[in-house]
Design a protein around this motif. Structure first.
Motif, PDB file in Angstrom:
ATOM      1  N   SER A 194       0.836  -1.207   0.000  1.00 36.70           N
ATOM      2  CA  SER A 194       0.000   0.000   0.000  1.00 36.70           C
ATOM      3  C   SER A 194       0.869   1.254   0.000  1.00 36.70           C
ATOM      4  N   VAL A 195       1.958   1.234   0.775  1.00 37.72           N
ATOM      5  CA  VAL A 195       2.885   2.362   0.780  1.00 37.72           C
ATOM      6  C   VAL A 195       3.527   2.501  -0.604  1.00 37.72           C
ATOM      7  N   PHE A 196       3.866   1.374  -1.229  1.00 37.62           N
ATOM      8  CA  PHE A 196       4.403   1.411  -2.593  1.00 37.62           C
ATOM      9  C   PHE A 196       3.416   2.106  -3.536  1.00 37.62           C
ATOM     10  N   ALA A 197       2.140   1.740  -3.467  1.00 37.62           N
ATOM     11  CA  ALA A 197       1.127   2.336  -4.346  1.00 37.62           C
ATOM     12  C   ALA A 197       0.974   3.830  -4.065  1.00 37.62           C
ATOM     13  N   LEU A 198       0.977   4.209  -2.797  1.00 39.82           N
ATOM     14  CA  LEU A 198       0.901   5.621  -2.429  1.00 39.82           C
ATOM     15  C   LEU A 198       2.113   6.376  -2.957  1.00 39.82           C
ATOM     16  N   HIS A 199       3.280   5.785  -2.814  1.00 35.08           N
ATOM     17  CA  HIS A 199       4.525   6.398  -3.266  1.00 35.08           C
ATOM     18  C   HIS A 199       4.500   6.593  -4.781  1.00 35.08           C
TER      19      HIS A 199
END
Length: 121
Positions: free
Chosen positions: A9-14
């Protein structure tokens, strides 16, 4: 498993944030008053991280979550780890990376100028 989902999820946000930094100027050109206040700080942050060769806190968070999930993290930044192998030629130097940061600024200045002209016209 929860940590791995959080890391992804952090990857997608990033990735979404990076897309906004690069292409958010299009939103500014479309509706300057609504978007400039959100895009300008994002642009400044993105350019600073790239030009200073720093690590974004989202990279640190993703690595921490990956390690908690038992998956190896990565030592370089988000762009270097995920995008450089896809977008940039081998042997990317610090000076080329700085040039890319400058081009990002010029790209967005042009889009901001379009937005300003539309607002004034």
């Amino acid at each position: 498993m929860t940590d791995l989902i959080a890391a992804r999820s952090v990857f997608a946000l990033h990735l979404a944030f990076l897309g906004f930094v690069v292409f958010g100027g299009l939103l500014v050109a479309w509706r300057p008053r609504q978007w400039v206040w959100l895009h300008l700080p994002a642009l400044v942050w993105g350019v600073w991280i790239v030009a200073s060769h720093g690590l974004c806190p989202l990279t640190l968070l993703e690595n921490s979550l990956l390690e908690h999930a038992g998956v190896a993290g990565y030592d370089d930044g988000f762009i270097d780890h995920y995008l450089v192998p896809l977008l940039y030629p081998p042997g990317l130097t610090a000076s080329v990376q700085t040039l890319l940061a400058c081009l990002l600024v010029l790209w967005n200045l042009g889009l901001y100028a379009i937005g300003w002209r539309r607002r004034r016209g």
